[in-house]
Design a protein around this motif. Structure first.
Motif, PDB file in Angstrom:
ATOM      1  N   PRO A 101       0.832  -1.199   0.000  1.00  0.00           N
ATOM      2  CA  PRO A 101       0.000   0.000   0.000  1.00  0.00           C
ATOM      3  C   PRO A 101       0.872   1.256   0.000  1.00  0.00           C
ATOM      4  N   PRO A 102       0.711   2.164  -0.978  1.00  0.00           N
ATOM      5  CA  PRO A 102       1.571   3.337  -1.075  1.00  0.00           C
ATOM      6  C   PRO A 102       1.462   4.251   0.130  1.00  0.00           C
ATOM      7  N   SER A 103       0.295   4.274   0.765  1.00  0.00           N
ATOM      8  CA  SER A 103       0.152   5.170   1.920  1.00  0.00           C
ATOM      9  C   SER A 103       1.071   4.736   3.057  1.00  0.00           C
ATOM     10  N   ASP A 104       1.275   3.413   3.239  1.00  0.00           N
ATOM     11  CA  ASP A 104       2.189   2.941   4.288  1.00  0.00           C
ATOM     12  C   ASP A 104       3.615   3.354   3.993  1.00  0.00           C
ATOM     13  N   VAL A 105       4.036   3.216   2.741  1.00  0.00           N
ATOM     14  CA  VAL A 105       5.400   3.578   2.354  1.00  0.00           C
ATOM     15  C   VAL A 105       5.603   5.080   2.511  1.00  0.00           C
ATOM     16  N   ILE A 106       4.651   5.854   2.047  1.00  0.00           N
ATOM     17  CA  ILE A 106       4.776   7.312   2.128  1.00  0.00           C
ATOM     18  C   ILE A 106       4.782   7.766   3.578  1.00  0.00           C
ATOM     19  N   SER A 107       3.917   7.202   4.406  1.00  0.00           N
ATOM     20  CA  SER A 107       3.898   7.612   5.814  1.00  0.00           C
ATOM     21  C   SER A 107       5.195   7.229   6.523  1.00  0.00           C
ATOM     22  N   THR A 108       5.773   6.074   6.171  1.00  0.00           N
ATOM     23  CA  THR A 108       7.058   5.659   6.764  1.00  0.00           C
ATOM     24  C   THR A 108       8.172   6.614   6.342  1.00  0.00           C
ATOM     25  N   LEU A 109       8.230   6.941   5.063  1.00  0.00           N
ATOM     26  CA  LEU A 109       9.284   7.822   4.564  1.00  0.00           C
ATOM     27  C   LEU A 109       9.148   9.231   5.114  1.00  0.00           C
ATOM     28  N   THR A 110       7.945   9.744   5.151  1.00  0.00           N
ATOM     29  CA  THR A 110       7.767  11.115   5.657  1.00  0.00           C
ATOM     30  C   THR A 110       7.980  11.192   7.160  1.00  0.00           C
ATOM     31  N   GLY A 111       7.799  10.062   7.837  1.00  0.00           N
ATOM     32  CA  GLY A 111       8.044  10.054   9.290  1.00  0.00           C
ATOM     33  C   GLY A 111       9.521  10.191   9.631  1.00  0.00           C
ATOM     34  N   PHE A 112      10.387   9.771   8.737  1.00  0.00           N
ATOM     35  CA  PHE A 112      11.827   9.830   8.980  1.00  0.00           C
ATOM     36  C   PHE A 112      12.515  10.980   8.246  1.00  0.00           C
ATOM     37  N   LEU A 113      11.755  11.849   7.618  1.00  0.00           N
ATOM     38  CA  LEU A 113      12.358  12.985   6.904  1.00  0.00           C
ATOM     39  C   LEU A 113      12.906  14.014   7.896  1.00  0.00           C
ATOM     40  N   PRO A 114      14.176  14.353   7.764  1.00  0.00           N
ATOM     41  CA  PRO A 114      14.697  15.430   8.611  1.00  0.00           C
ATOM     42  C   PRO A 114      14.232  16.785   8.080  1.00  0.00           C
ATOM     43  N   GLU A 115      14.401  17.796   8.874  1.00  0.00           N
ATOM     44  CA  GLU A 115      13.994  19.138   8.483  1.00  0.00           C
ATOM     45  C   GLU A 115      14.862  19.616   7.332  1.00  0.00           C
ATOM     46  N   GLY A 116      14.241  20.216   6.338  1.00  0.00           N
ATOM     47  CA  GLY A 116      14.968  20.749   5.189  1.00  0.00           C
ATOM     48  C   GLY A 116      15.011  19.809   3.999  1.00  0.00           C
ATOM     49  N   VAL A 117      14.502  18.592   4.139  1.00  0.00           N
ATOM     50  CA  VAL A 117      14.477  17.636   3.029  1.00  0.00           C
ATOM     51  C   VAL A 117      13.045  17.575   2.496  1.00  0.00           C
ATOM     52  N   SER A 118      12.904  17.699   1.180  1.00  0.00           N
ATOM     53  CA  SER A 118      11.574  17.580   0.565  1.00  0.00           C
ATOM     54  C   SER A 118      11.633  16.523  -0.540  1.00  0.00           C
ATOM     55  N   LEU A 119      10.612  15.686  -0.582  1.00  0.00           N
ATOM     56  CA  LEU A 119      10.539  14.604  -1.576  1.00  0.00           C
ATOM     57  C   LEU A 119       9.992  15.145  -2.899  1.00  0.00           C
ATOM     58  N   SER A 120      10.638  14.748  -4.002  1.00  0.00           N
ATOM     59  CA  SER A 120      10.179  15.163  -5.337  1.00  0.00           C
ATOM     60  C   SER A 120       9.354  14.061  -5.996  1.00  0.00           C
ATOM     61  N   SER A 121       9.827  12.806  -5.875  1.00  0.00           N
ATOM     62  CA  SER A 121       9.074  11.701  -6.484  1.00  0.00           C
ATOM     63  C   SER A 121       9.360  10.408  -5.738  1.00  0.00           C
ATOM     64  N   ILE A 122       8.360   9.517  -5.773  1.00  0.00           N
ATOM     65  CA  ILE A 122       8.480   8.187  -5.167  1.00  0.00           C
ATOM     66  C   ILE A 122       7.913   7.195  -6.174  1.00  0.00           C
ATOM     67  N   SER A 123       8.654   6.099  -6.407  1.00  0.00           N
ATOM     68  CA  SER A 123       8.135   5.029  -7.270  1.00  0.00           C
ATOM     69  C   SER A 123       8.475   3.695  -6.642  1.00  0.00           C
ATOM     70  N   GLN A 124       7.603   2.730  -6.849  1.00  0.00           N
ATOM     71  CA  GLN A 124       7.792   1.404  -6.271  1.00  0.00           C
ATOM     72  C   GLN A 124       7.671   0.363  -7.363  1.00  0.00           C
ATOM     73  N   THR A 125       8.631  -0.547  -7.418  1.00  0.00           N
ATOM     74  CA  THR A 125       8.603  -1.671  -8.335  1.00  0.00           C
ATOM     75  C   THR A 125       8.910  -2.916  -7.526  1.00  0.00           C
ATOM     76  N   GLY A 126       7.904  -3.723  -7.309  1.00  0.00           N
ATOM     77  CA  GLY A 126       8.088  -4.925  -6.493  1.00  0.00           C
ATOM     78  C   GLY A 126       8.421  -4.541  -5.069  1.00  0.00           C
ATOM     79  N   ASN A 127       9.574  -4.994  -4.578  1.00  0.00           N
ATOM     80  CA  ASN A 127       9.969  -4.643  -3.214  1.00  0.00           C
ATOM     81  C   ASN A 127      11.056  -3.562  -3.216  1.00  0.00           C
ATOM     82  N   GLU A 128      11.202  -2.851  -4.337  1.00  0.00           N
ATOM     83  CA  GLU A 128      12.205  -1.792  -4.444  1.00  0.00           C
ATOM     84  C   GLU A 128      11.514  -0.446  -4.584  1.00  0.00           C
ATOM     85  N   ILE A 129      11.949   0.509  -3.773  1.00  0.00           N
ATOM     86  CA  ILE A 129      11.385   1.857  -3.786  1.00  0.00           C
ATOM     87  C   ILE A 129      12.483   2.814  -4.199  1.00  0.00           C
TER      88      ILE A 129
END
Length: 192
Positions: free
Chosen positions: A110-138
């Motif tokens: 589920p993309p929402s789980d991956v996005i919530s995990t990644l955004t939870g560990f983002l330090p201040e000053g880092v912004s995500l531009s794109s996320i793609s998932q293929t199988g078990n690789e992000i």
């Protein structure tokens, strides 16, 4: 004069006979005569039956022509009806194909789980531009203003239980903007 009247009465009293070309005495008793007599009477009935069949076929042709015309008209109406639904069917199939693709993607992770995990560990000053998932690789692309933020983000993702590997694949500086653009490749653990 009496003799003349007497002759007329005699002629009137006699029966007029028709001309018969078939001899009735000897020829009618022979095999050829019986066959000829049978053919003449039987063929008359065969001709009558054949004429009835031909007339029936001729008259039934009108009914069959009317039936064919009705069937052709029905076919044309149904073709027009099917043609009117073709645009809707094409649109429906297109939407169905898109839904199938979305279901296939969402069943992997589920993309929402991956996005919530990644955004939870983002330090201040880092912004995500794109996320793609293929199988078990992000794969993700992000930007930041400092290298410390990149190392902090990689460290945060490495210390979680969700990712098997965290690899920094690319690091570039943006033109005159002061941002650093980086790409990360994350491999999910089998249980996640």
């Amino acid at each position: 004069m009496a003799a003349l009247l007497n002759l007329n009465f005699e002629l009137a009293g006699k029966r007029k006979e028709g001309i018969n070309f078939l001899p009735t005495e000897e020829f009618a008793a022979s095999a050829k005569g019986r066959i000829l007599s049978w053919l003449l009477t039987s063929f008359r009935y065969i001709v009558i039956v054949t004429e009835i069949i031909v007339m029936t076929a001729f008259l039934s042709r009108f009914w069959l022509d009317a039936r064919v015309a009705d069937l052709n008209e029905t076919i044309d109406q149904r073709k027009a009806l099917i043609g009117s639904y073709s645009e809707f069917e094409n649109e429906f199939r297109s939407v169905q194909k898109k839904v199938g693709i979305i279901l296939g993607i969402s069943s992997e992770q589920p993309p929402s789980d991956v996005i919530s995990t990644l955004t939870g560990f983002l330090p201040e000053g880092v912004s995500l531009s794109s996320i793609s998932q293929t199988g078990n690789e992000i794969r993700l692309q992000a930007r930041t203003t400092s290298e410390i933020s990149i190392s902090q983000f990689v460290s945060n993702l490495t210390n979680t239980n969700k990712f098997e590997e965290v690899i920094l694949t690319q690091l570039d500086s943006a033109d005159n903007s002061g941002f650093l653009i980086f790409d990360l490749t994350l491999k999910l653990k089998k249980g996640n």
